[in-house]
Design a protein around this motif. Structure first.
Motif, PDB file in Angstrom:
ATOM      1  N   PRO A 129      -2.493  10.667  -0.448  1.00 27.86           N
ATOM      2  CA  PRO A 129      -3.856  11.161  -0.194  1.00 27.86           C
ATOM      3  C   PRO A 129      -4.010  12.656  -0.477  1.00 27.86           C
ATOM      4  O   PRO A 129      -5.018  13.085  -1.042  1.00 27.86           O
ATOM      5  CB  PRO A 129      -4.078  10.842   1.287  1.00 27.86           C
ATOM      6  N   ALA A 130      -3.005  13.449  -0.092  1.00 29.10           N
ATOM      7  CA  ALA A 130      -3.068  14.898  -0.306  1.00 29.10           C
ATOM      8  C   ALA A 130      -2.564  15.306  -1.685  1.00 29.10           C
ATOM      9  O   ALA A 130      -2.716  16.458  -2.088  1.00 29.10           O
ATOM     10  CB  ALA A 130      -2.255  15.616   0.770  1.00 29.10           C
ATOM     11  N   LYS A 158       0.833  -1.195   0.000  1.00 31.72           N
ATOM     12  CA  LYS A 158       0.000   0.000   0.000  1.00 31.72           C
ATOM     13  C   LYS A 158       0.874   1.253   0.000  1.00 31.72           C
ATOM     14  O   LYS A 158       1.962   1.266   0.574  1.00 31.72           O
ATOM     15  CB  LYS A 158      -0.904   0.008   1.233  1.00 31.72           C
ATOM     16  N   PHE A 159       0.392   2.282  -0.663  1.00 32.54           N
ATOM     17  CA  PHE A 159       1.132   3.547  -0.731  1.00 32.54           C
ATOM     18  C   PHE A 159       0.275   4.624  -0.078  1.00 32.54           C
ATOM     19  O   PHE A 159      -0.843   4.871  -0.504  1.00 32.54           O
ATOM     20  CB  PHE A 159       1.410   3.919  -2.187  1.00 32.54           C
ATOM     21  N   ASN A 160       0.836   5.259   0.958  1.00 31.50           N
ATOM     22  CA  ASN A 160       0.124   6.334   1.628  1.00 31.50           C
ATOM     23  C   ASN A 160       0.999   7.584   1.644  1.00 31.50           C
ATOM     24  O   ASN A 160       0.871   8.441   0.797  1.00 31.50           O
ATOM     25  CB  ASN A 160      -0.285   5.906   3.035  1.00 31.50           C
ATOM     26  N   SER A 162       1.831  20.297  -5.704  1.00 34.61           N
ATOM     27  CA  SER A 162       0.795  19.284  -5.864  1.00 34.61           C
ATOM     28  C   SER A 162       1.023  18.522  -7.162  1.00 34.61           C
ATOM     29  O   SER A 162       1.672  19.033  -8.081  1.00 34.61           O
ATOM     30  CB  SER A 162      -0.589  19.939  -5.901  1.00 34.61           C
ATOM     31  N   PHE A 163       0.500  17.312  -7.249  1.00 29.77           N
ATOM     32  CA  PHE A 163       0.595  16.539  -8.481  1.00 29.77           C
ATOM     33  C   PHE A 163      -0.752  15.887  -8.774  1.00 29.77           C
ATOM     34  O   PHE A 163      -1.569  15.680  -7.880  1.00 29.77           O
ATOM     35  CB  PHE A 163       1.703  15.486  -8.391  1.00 29.77           C
ATOM     36  N   ASP A 164      -0.961  15.574 -10.031  1.00 33.71           N
ATOM     37  CA  ASP A 164      -2.219  14.966 -10.463  1.00 33.71           C
ATOM     38  C   ASP A 164      -2.099  13.448 -10.503  1.00 33.71           C
ATOM     39  O   ASP A 164      -1.023  12.902 -10.766  1.00 33.71           O
ATOM     40  CB  ASP A 164      -2.605  15.464 -11.865  1.00 33.71           C
ATOM     41  N   ILE A 165      -3.216  12.774 -10.282  1.00 34.35           N
ATOM     42  CA  ILE A 165      -3.281  11.326 -10.435  1.00 34.35           C
ATOM     43  C   ILE A 165      -4.741  10.949 -10.680  1.00 34.35           C
ATOM     44  O   ILE A 165      -5.654  11.547 -10.087  1.00 34.35           O
ATOM     45  CB  ILE A 165      -2.716  10.582  -9.199  1.00 34.35           C
ATOM     46  N   ASN A 166      -4.956   9.983 -11.531  1.00 37.76           N
ATOM     47  CA  ASN A 166      -6.285   9.448 -11.782  1.00 37.76           C
ATOM     48  C   ASN A 166      -6.876   8.913 -10.473  1.00 37.76           C
ATOM     49  O   ASN A 166      -6.202   8.208  -9.722  1.00 37.76           O
ATOM     50  CB  ASN A 166      -6.171   8.336 -12.833  1.00 37.76           C
ATOM     51  N   GLY A 167      -8.134   9.254 -10.202  1.00 34.78           N
ATOM     52  CA  GLY A 167      -8.747   8.876  -8.930  1.00 34.78           C
ATOM     53  C   GLY A 167      -8.818   7.372  -8.704  1.00 34.78           C
ATOM     54  O   GLY A 167      -8.614   6.889  -7.588  1.00 34.78           O
ATOM     55  N   MET A 207      -3.715   2.412  -5.432  1.00 39.35           N
ATOM     56  CA  MET A 207      -2.397   2.469  -4.801  1.00 39.35           C
ATOM     57  C   MET A 207      -2.514   2.568  -3.281  1.00 39.35           C
ATOM     58  O   MET A 207      -1.745   1.943  -2.551  1.00 39.35           O
ATOM     59  CB  MET A 207      -1.577   3.639  -5.358  1.00 39.35           C
ATOM     60  N   ILE A 208      -3.460   3.341  -2.809  1.00 35.57           N
ATOM     61  CA  ILE A 208      -3.651   3.469  -1.367  1.00 35.57           C
ATOM     62  C   ILE A 208      -4.017   2.121  -0.749  1.00 35.57           C
ATOM     63  O   ILE A 208      -3.619   1.802   0.368  1.00 35.57           O
ATOM     64  CB  ILE A 208      -4.719   4.539  -1.060  1.00 35.57           C
ATOM     65  N   ASN A 209      -4.757   1.302  -1.507  1.00 37.34           N
ATOM     66  CA  ASN A 209      -5.186  -0.005  -1.011  1.00 37.34           C
ATOM     67  C   ASN A 209      -4.253  -1.146  -1.397  1.00 37.34           C
ATOM     68  O   ASN A 209      -4.438  -2.281  -0.944  1.00 37.34           O
ATOM     69  CB  ASN A 209      -6.600  -0.312  -1.524  1.00 37.34           C
ATOM     70  N   GLY A 210      -3.253  -0.866  -2.238  1.00 34.35           N
ATOM     71  CA  GLY A 210      -2.344  -1.912  -2.683  1.00 34.35           C
ATOM     72  C   GLY A 210      -2.971  -2.859  -3.688  1.00 34.35           C
ATOM     73  O   GLY A 210      -2.615  -4.026  -3.753  1.00 34.35           O
ATOM     74  N   PHE A 211      -3.917  -2.345  -4.480  1.00 33.09           N
ATOM     75  CA  PHE A 211      -4.629  -3.165  -5.458  1.00 33.09           C
ATOM     76  C   PHE A 211      -4.065  -3.000  -6.863  1.00 33.09           C
ATOM     77  O   PHE A 211      -3.719  -1.883  -7.257  1.00 33.09           O
ATOM     78  CB  PHE A 211      -6.112  -2.765  -5.547  1.00 33.09           C
ATOM     79  N   ASP A 212      -4.016  -4.091  -7.622  1.00 34.26           N
ATOM     80  CA  ASP A 212      -3.948  -3.951  -9.066  1.00 34.26           C
ATOM     81  C   ASP A 212      -5.389  -4.069  -9.575  1.00 34.26           C
ATOM     82  O   ASP A 212      -6.334  -4.142  -8.792  1.00 34.26           O
ATOM     83  CB  ASP A 212      -2.994  -4.970  -9.704  1.00 34.26           C
ATOM     84  N   ASP A 213      -5.588  -4.087 -10.899  1.00 35.10           N
ATOM     85  CA  ASP A 213      -6.947  -4.086 -11.438  1.00 35.10           C
ATOM     86  C   ASP A 213      -7.737  -5.325 -11.024  1.00 35.10           C
ATOM     87  O   ASP A 213      -8.938  -5.244 -10.752  1.00 35.10           O
ATOM     88  CB  ASP A 213      -6.901  -3.985 -12.970  1.00 35.10           C
TER      89      ASP A 213
END
Length: 198
Positions: free
Chosen positions: A147-148, A5-7, A161-166, A172-178
């Motif tokens: 998160p921020a 997971k990435f936080n 700040s940087f952009d990322i697809n929601g 990434m926050i949950n450590g999931f792939d598709d």
């Protein structure tokens, strides 16, 4: 394949202030035979890291113990060239969790997001500020707050700040792939399917 997971990542960084780093430089084509994601880190930047006799090139940054960390700071247009997923695999397998650049090739950026490497696109001016800070103090740290959606140079407090697809951010926050994402909402999918007329 789930990943860590990435936080919030706080780490020193490895500087690679070279523009137009393409995927063949990140992982040369001769190492693309494997289909599993493991083992590619050994050959990250292979031709820049090693001589023909496999001895390390002492002037390349990954062979310089002065620099370390989980963040790679690259020059403009990082990850251009062919669309090989293995380039992102090599970055992750080496141990980097984020790559910072003033511009990413779209396909490389997407491949990184699919496997847990966060591509952080910043302004050219802030990139230059970071390179100078690392040059002055190789142990200087960056904080990447997913998160921020901010990146901060901790020694000065300078931040962008940087952009990322929601959807990718949530994964990434949950450590999931598709696939993990779909497995996580399996009950919702089944419930929806049960409501469909036959």
């Amino acid at each position: 394949m789930a990943y860590d997971k990435f936080n919030i990542l706080t780490s020193s960084a490895v500087p690679l202030p070279i523009e137009n780093v393409d995927t063949d430089q990140i992982i040369p084509a001769r190492f693309l035979k494997a289909t599993k994601r493991e083992g590619f880190g050994d050959n990250l930047f292979r031709d820049w890291r090693y001589n023909g006799d496999d001895t390390p090139k002492t002037d390349f940054v990954l062979n310089d113990a002065t620099y370390s960390g989980k963040i790679l700071v690259g020059g403009k247009n990082f990850g251009s060239g062919s669309s090989r997923e293995h380039a992102a695999w090599a970055v992750y397998d080496y141990g980097f969790r984020a790559v910072v650049s003033s511009f990413f090739a779209d396909i490389f950026k997407g491949n990184c997001l699919n496997i847990g490497v966060l591509p952080v696109q910043i302004s050219p001016e802030f990139a230059e500020t970071i390179f100078k800070a690392i040059e002055a103090d190789p142990k200087t740290e960056l904080e990447i707050n997913l998160p921020a959606q901010t990146i901060t140079l901790l020694s000065t407090g300078e931040k962008e700040s940087f952009d990322i697809n929601g959807y990718k951010k949530n994964n990434m926050i949950n450590g999931f792939d598709d696939i993990d994402y779909l497995q996580n909402i399996k009950e919702d999918i089944v419930a929806f399917a049960d409501k469909l007329p036959y």
